[in-house]
Design an enzyme around this catalytic site. Structure first.
Site, mmCIF file in Angstrom:
data_model
loop_
_atom_site.group_PDB
_atom_site.id
_atom_site.type_symbol
_atom_site.label_atom_id
_atom_site.label_comp_id
_atom_site.label_asym_id
_atom_site.label_seq_id
_atom_site.Cartn_x
_atom_site.Cartn_y
_atom_site.Cartn_z
ATOM 1 N NE ARG A 192 -2.741 -2.266 2.886
ATOM 2 C CZ ARG A 192 -2.971 -2.363 4.192
ATOM 3 N NH1 ARG A 192 -3.482 -1.347 4.846
ATOM 4 N NH2 ARG A 192 -2.680 -3.466 4.845
ATOM 5 C CD GLU A 245 -3.540 -3.533 14.470
ATOM 6 O OE1 GLU A 245 -3.566 -2.933 13.391
ATOM 7 O OE2 GLU A 245 -4.463 -3.469 15.307
HETATM 8 O O1 LIG Z 1 2.587 -0.264 11.800
HETATM 9 P P1 LIG Z 1 2.463 -1.721 11.488
HETATM 10 O O2 LIG Z 1 1.866 -2.506 12.622
HETATM 11 O O3 LIG Z 1 3.764 -2.298 11.032
HETATM 12 O O4 LIG Z 1 1.425 -1.882 10.299
HETATM 13 C C1 LIG Z 1 1.379 -1.033 9.184
HETATM 14 C C2 LIG Z 1 1.620 -1.778 7.915
HETATM 15 O O5 LIG Z 1 0.622 -2.799 7.725
HETATM 16 C C3 LIG Z 1 0.108 -2.703 6.414
HETATM 17 O O6 LIG Z 1 0.850 -3.433 5.489
HETATM 18 P P2 LIG Z 1 0.747 -5.006 5.274
HETATM 19 O O7 LIG Z 1 1.985 -5.625 5.842
HETATM 20 O O8 LIG Z 1 -0.564 -5.515 5.760
HETATM 21 O O9 LIG Z 1 0.895 -5.186 3.725
HETATM 22 P P3 LIG Z 1 0.194 -4.658 2.411
HETATM 23 O O10 LIG Z 1 0.625 -3.212 2.247
HETATM 24 O O11 LIG Z 1 0.816 -5.545 1.396
HETATM 25 O O12 LIG Z 1 -1.303 -4.804 2.532
HETATM 26 C C4 LIG Z 1 0.203 -1.234 6.098
HETATM 27 O O13 LIG Z 1 0.156 -0.985 4.697
HETATM 28 C C5 LIG Z 1 1.516 -0.848 6.721
HETATM 29 O O14 LIG Z 1 2.617 -1.081 5.846
HETATM 30 N N1 LIG Z 2 -5.595 -1.960 11.579
HETATM 31 C C1 LIG Z 2 -4.994 -1.939 10.372
HETATM 32 N N2 LIG Z 2 -5.714 -1.637 9.269
HETATM 33 C C2 LIG Z 2 -5.110 -1.608 8.043
HETATM 34 N N3 LIG Z 2 -3.817 -1.873 7.864
HETATM 35 C C3 LIG Z 2 -3.087 -2.166 8.932
HETATM 36 N N4 LIG Z 2 -1.790 -2.468 9.068
HETATM 37 C C4 LIG Z 2 -1.550 -2.724 10.361
HETATM 38 N N5 LIG Z 2 -2.641 -2.576 11.108
HETATM 39 C C5 LIG Z 2 -3.631 -2.221 10.223
#
Ligand SMILES: O=P(O)(O)OC[C@H]1O[C@H](OP(=O)(O)OP(=O)(O)O)[C@H](O)[C@@H]1O
Ligand SMILES: Nc1ncnc2[nH]cnc12
Length: 181
Positions: free
Chosen positions: A70, A107
């Site tokens: 993302r 998370e």
């Molecule tokens: O602060 P944090 O607890 O580390 O979480 C935040 C991260 O989680 C999500 O990515 P995700 O790893 O789900 O991957 P994606 O972007 O491929 O959906 C979001 O896009 C952040 O990069």
């Molecule tokens: N609560 C949340 N919603 C969407 N993306 C996340 N990445 C980590 N925590 C998330």
């Protein structure tokens, strides 16, 4: 309209397009789904414009770095708007060697990020961009990797900060801004 009222209306529009999904991807997590922002032309523009306004607080920078996936969706359009290059910080196994890697907790799980070694000019000023700041695990790993790759990280910008998860505590010493909290 003034810049601040534009920013306020951009924030309002973007906020209205983010959907809360309880218990996804695991029980107890409220997933903030940004797909609605991406899918709405005016909303997507408002998000990128708003991120650019927030990023302007960090002064000059040479590159935007975004974390897969993302962080790419919002980071690449932001870099284009600002006329700077984009550095993809990728999930493990996608980049050819040589790479630098960092494993981290987020998370709802754990993952490994990688960046190409030798592609960031030494001392280049880099803005780190992602959609969500939750626990900060992803962002801290990204910053660590970019430092090891030779970048000077000028700060971090997020579309949405989940304040209750205190992600900025993992980013002490860095300037952190979010379009929405
Ligand atoms: O602060 P944090 O607890 O580390 O979480 C935040 C991260 O989680 C999500 O990515 P995700 O790893 O789900 O991957 P994606 O972007 O491929 O959906 C979001 O896009 C952040 O990069
Ligand atoms: N609560 C949340 N919603 C969407 N993306 C996340 N990445 C980590 N925590 C998330």
């Amino acid at each position: 309209m003034t810049d601040s009222s534009n920013l306020a209306s951009d924030r309002e529009l973007v906020r209205s397009l983010i959907r809360d999904v309880p218990d996804f991807p695991s029980p107890g997590v409220v997933f903030r789904d940004v797909a609605g922002v991406l899918g709405d032309g005016a909303g997507f523009q408002a998000a990128i414009r708003g991120l650019a306004t927030v990023a302007s607080q960090l002064g000059e920078f040479d590159l935007v770095a975004g974390m897969e996936a993302r962080g790419f969706m919002f980071g690449a359009p932001l870099a284009t708007l600002l006329g700077v290059g984009f550095v993809p910080v990728r999930k493990a196994g996608k980049l050819p060697p040589p790479v630098l890697g960092a494993t981290y907790e987020l998370e709802y799980g754990s993952a490994t990020l990688e960046v190409r070694d030798g592609t960031i000019p030494d001392g280049a000023k880099v803005l780190v961009l992602d959609d969500i700041l939750a626990t900060g695990g992803t962002a801290a790993a990204g910053v660590d990797l970019l430092h090891r790759a030779g970048a000077d990280v000028v700060g971090l910008v997020f579309l949405l900060e989940i304040e209750a998860l205190a992600g900025r505590d993992r980013l002490v010493g860095h300037e952190v801004h979010a379009l929405l909290t």
